[in-house]
Design an enzyme around this catalytic site. Sequence first.
Site, mmCIF file in Angstrom:
data_model
loop_
_atom_site.group_PDB
_atom_site.id
_atom_site.type_symbol
_atom_site.label_atom_id
_atom_site.label_comp_id
_atom_site.label_asym_id
_atom_site.label_seq_id
_atom_site.Cartn_x
_atom_site.Cartn_y
_atom_site.Cartn_z
ATOM 1 C CG ASP A 81 57.413 -87.965 61.093
ATOM 2 O OD1 ASP A 81 58.076 -87.098 60.473
ATOM 3 O OD2 ASP A 81 57.450 -88.054 62.333
ATOM 4 C CD GLU A 139 61.143 -83.559 63.677
ATOM 5 O OE1 GLU A 139 61.847 -83.028 64.559
ATOM 6 O OE2 GLU A 139 59.908 -83.378 63.624
#
Length: 394
Positions: A81, A139
Amino acid sequence: MLTQIKELAENLAPRLIEIRRHLHSHPELSGHEHQTAAYIAGVLYSCGLRVQEGVGKVGVLGELEGSGADPRLLAIRTDMDALPIQERTQLDFTSRQMGIMHACGHDVHTTVGLGTAMILSQLRDDLPGRIRFLFQPAEEIAQGANWMVAAGAMEGVSGIFSVHVFPSVMAGVVGIRYGALTAAADDLEIMIQGESGHGARPHEAIDAIWIASQVVVGLQQAISRTHNPLRPVVLTIGQIKGGRAPNVIADQVRLLGTVRSLHPETSAALPAWIERIVAGICDTYGAKYEIHYRHGVPSVTNDPTLTRVLESAALEAWGNQGVQIIQEPSLGAEDFSVYLQHAPGSMFRLGVGFRDRTNYPLHHPNFEVDESSILTGVVTMAYAAYKYWQSGKR
Ligand code: NI
């Protein structure tokens, strides 16, 4: 084996840089990594891996079967991400998404994961066991690892490796850390309820602002006197809300903060400790209180055996000058720790710093990486994976 891995990596290097630049220019926010996941799955399919999509919402698993009968299953985890940051670099492959940027190097992590899969899939006849590649979403909001674990991504896993870029370590260098690498990060909310009154008549009221001030000071002082100084705790109150007018005594104050610690026992003891301090102060002055303490991700604590595997792989590959033992942990947080509740593992720091110019920190709009580090990361990860089966007992 190391020579073969290095040769394959050198041949793949232009392709890996292309992959990384594609990911960099197409960043997606936590939990919304749909295009990224589809792209990853495509690469994994092309290497002949068994692929599972939509694991842990948008995560991807790729499984590589070796030719040997070692029952141990090794996992390699990378995150994918990006962050809600407007990129300010002048790169040709700068983000095409307004306000979204790979400013934490997860584009590099994904590339290292894919590069390792590409190399090891060509060496599967020499692999003693199975490898599972985990590409996790989210994350940055400390959720993705929980989603992946809940979806069964850690079932049967006996060891796990991961990597995070580090701009203060130079490209070409691998940072190894024994023990705690990052901190546990917990959220704290304290509500203090007093009683409103006229600003000129404090004795008829219970001043929540004054009591909240005592709580902030009390917590900071108590940390230095009651916690073992060799077991660090950082408590930061980052937000205070309360009061309505300059001449009205506030009846309610809300304090919000973050608490960081390195040892699991410390994190476990913190809620009761905080409550004792807050209760003592509030009781003294007649205020009521409510405390909400939320344990976030635990501390990443690297396993000694697997850390030794990483270190010896990096030393063989790059020599002494290519390996840096990291002396101090960071009080940042990483949800890799969630996997470590299920299997021993180790995360290395991949140096991405430029030797000849300013290195911006992670999460900075000007953050850049020296792309030569991708080859370092891929070789280190692939060779460590191979050496994993040489370590320890069956
Ligand atoms: Ni990160």
